[in-house]
Scaffold this active site. Sequence first.
Site, PDB file in Angstrom:
ATOM      1  N   SER A 180       0.792  -1.227   0.000  1.00  0.00           N
ATOM      2  CA  SER A 180       0.000   0.000   0.000  1.00  0.00           C
ATOM      3  C   SER A 180       0.825   1.277   0.000  1.00  0.00           C
ATOM      4  CB  SER A 180      -0.954   0.001   1.190  1.00  0.00           C
ATOM      5  OG  SER A 180      -0.235  -0.158   2.391  1.00  0.00           O
ATOM      6  N   HIS A 208      -5.495  -3.401  -1.915  1.00  0.00           N
ATOM      7  CA  HIS A 208      -5.237  -2.435  -2.986  1.00  0.00           C
ATOM      8  C   HIS A 208      -5.219  -3.080  -4.372  1.00  0.00           C
ATOM      9  CE1 HIS A 208      -4.573   1.303  -0.792  1.00  0.00           C
ATOM     10  NE2 HIS A 208      -4.063   0.548   0.175  1.00  0.00           N
ATOM     11  N   LYS A 239     -11.929   0.478  -0.151  1.00  0.00           N
ATOM     12  CA  LYS A 239     -11.004   1.188  -1.040  1.00  0.00           C
ATOM     13  C   LYS A 239     -11.654   1.311  -2.420  1.00  0.00           C
ATOM     14  CE  LYS A 239      -7.204   0.587   1.944  1.00  0.00           C
ATOM     15  NZ  LYS A 239      -6.366  -0.400   2.604  1.00  0.00           N
TER      16      LYS A 239
HETATM   17  C1  PLP Z   1      -6.261  -0.680   3.951  1.00  0.00           C
HETATM   18  C2  PLP Z   1      -5.774  -2.036   4.142  1.00  0.00           C
HETATM   19  C3  PLP Z   1      -6.413  -2.878   5.040  1.00  0.00           C
HETATM   20  C4  PLP Z   1      -7.536  -2.425   5.906  1.00  0.00           C
HETATM   21  O1  PLP Z   1      -8.736  -2.345   5.211  1.00  0.00           O
HETATM   22  P1  PLP Z   1      -9.954  -1.599   5.893  1.00  0.00           P
HETATM   23  O2  PLP Z   1     -11.133  -2.114   5.191  1.00  0.00           O
HETATM   24  O3  PLP Z   1      -9.748  -0.134   5.693  1.00  0.00           O
HETATM   25  O4  PLP Z   1      -9.930  -1.969   7.339  1.00  0.00           O
HETATM   26  C5  PLP Z   1      -5.949  -4.172   5.153  1.00  0.00           C
HETATM   27  N1  PLP Z   1      -4.913  -4.611   4.430  1.00  0.00           N
HETATM   28  C6  PLP Z   1      -4.266  -3.819   3.561  1.00  0.00           C
HETATM   29  C7  PLP Z   1      -3.126  -4.367   2.767  1.00  0.00           C
HETATM   30  C8  PLP Z   1      -4.665  -2.499   3.385  1.00  0.00           C
HETATM   31  O5  PLP Z   1      -4.042  -1.715   2.530  1.00  0.00           O
END
Ligand code: PLP
Length: 391
Positions: A180, A208, A239
């Site tokens: 990320s 992502h 996301k």
């Molecule tokens: C953003 C992210 C999460 C968390 O996801 P949320 O739905 O915002 O809790 C988990 N793993 C990775 C790799 C992320 O980038």
Amino acid sequence: MSKLDFLNAEIQSLKEQGLFINIRTIESAVGAWIQVDGKRVLNLCTNNYLGFANHPKLKEAAKAAIDQYGVGPAAVRSIAGTQSLHRELERKLAAFKGVEDVISVQSGLLANQAVIPTITTAEDVIFSDELNHASIIDGTRLAKAKVVRYKHNDVADLEAKLKSEPVTRNRLIITDGVFSMDGDVAPMKDIVEVAEKYNALTMADDAHGEGVLGRAGRGVAEHFGLAGRVDIEIGTLSKAFGVVGGYVAGKKAIVEYLRQRARPFLFSSAVTPADIAACIAAVDILAASGALVEKLWANTKYFKDKMKALGFDLGQSVTPITPVMIGDTHKARAFSQKLFEHNIFTMAIGFPTVPKGKERLRVMISATHSTEDLDLAVQAFEKVGKEVGVI
Ligand SMILES: *Cc1c(COP(=O)(O)O)cnc(C)c1O
């Protein structure tokens, strides 16, 4: 003297090191342009890859769901919180991803907590990429299994550790699909091949990659032609999907067991009908067309080509996550501040989110950006980059 002096000292120290986060307040819906602290700015910060965060079809679905199902389930999933919408989302996600089954939970962070400690015991060993997301690390901390970190994206190091580490029961390999902060992609094909050699379970956190990689955003496994060969895929609905929630996709036995034992599923209430309905609408849109994903990639290429031509260092990124490497906390912050003065909103990222010396601005490209938006951003980067001495 106060009982809280220890925290005030910590806060002071964060400020002195330039690590204190100034949290901006967003006063509008999320799109290419947003209102931040009273100012209309070009949004290069959010994970709204496809524009779903404020998409008319998702909003319509959310409103209709409130009329039909109310605002909250008032129960955990395992007692009375599983509404027909939750099952519909899980079925549709499983079909979209080409996996046997899906269990959805409240967030991506909780999806990691739902699976990692639940399917491992003290007799297992977890092999985890050293740059894995904080929520994976938290998941492994809750697990009783030994955790062995391998070098970032280094399959030879992973194999050496798989070979040398004594294991009584299972090996579980965990990696981010897309990292990320750097926007690089895990070598999933090689990881799966080495895993199969050692009979290890594989797990990719594709927060992502969902909505970004693979055919119409089906994620990292599909991107590498590995659909069905990655045992566990973690997804987030917060996301590219623009809403909130997370899920675990994979083999039937895994998902079935998680419905019995995963603590976020058992002990924290279900996601609201409005959120779930909006997520279903997002999956329907992607299942019908890859147009938004194509736009996202066209925008990404356009922006990155221009930034590289100006001499910016974009690190290892091969995805819409575009780090603009600066290498100094204060400089990165000054850069972000000056961009904001030019109505460009992008965040400086520093320690502990990235290692010291790897401070950067993190630009998030979206399908919602127009060519003019991206040109505006590039012009501001050029001007400020010269002022700050980065290019
Ligand atoms: C953003 C992210 C999460 C968390 O996801 P949320 O739905 O915002 O809790 C988990 N793993 C990775 C790799 C992320 O980038």
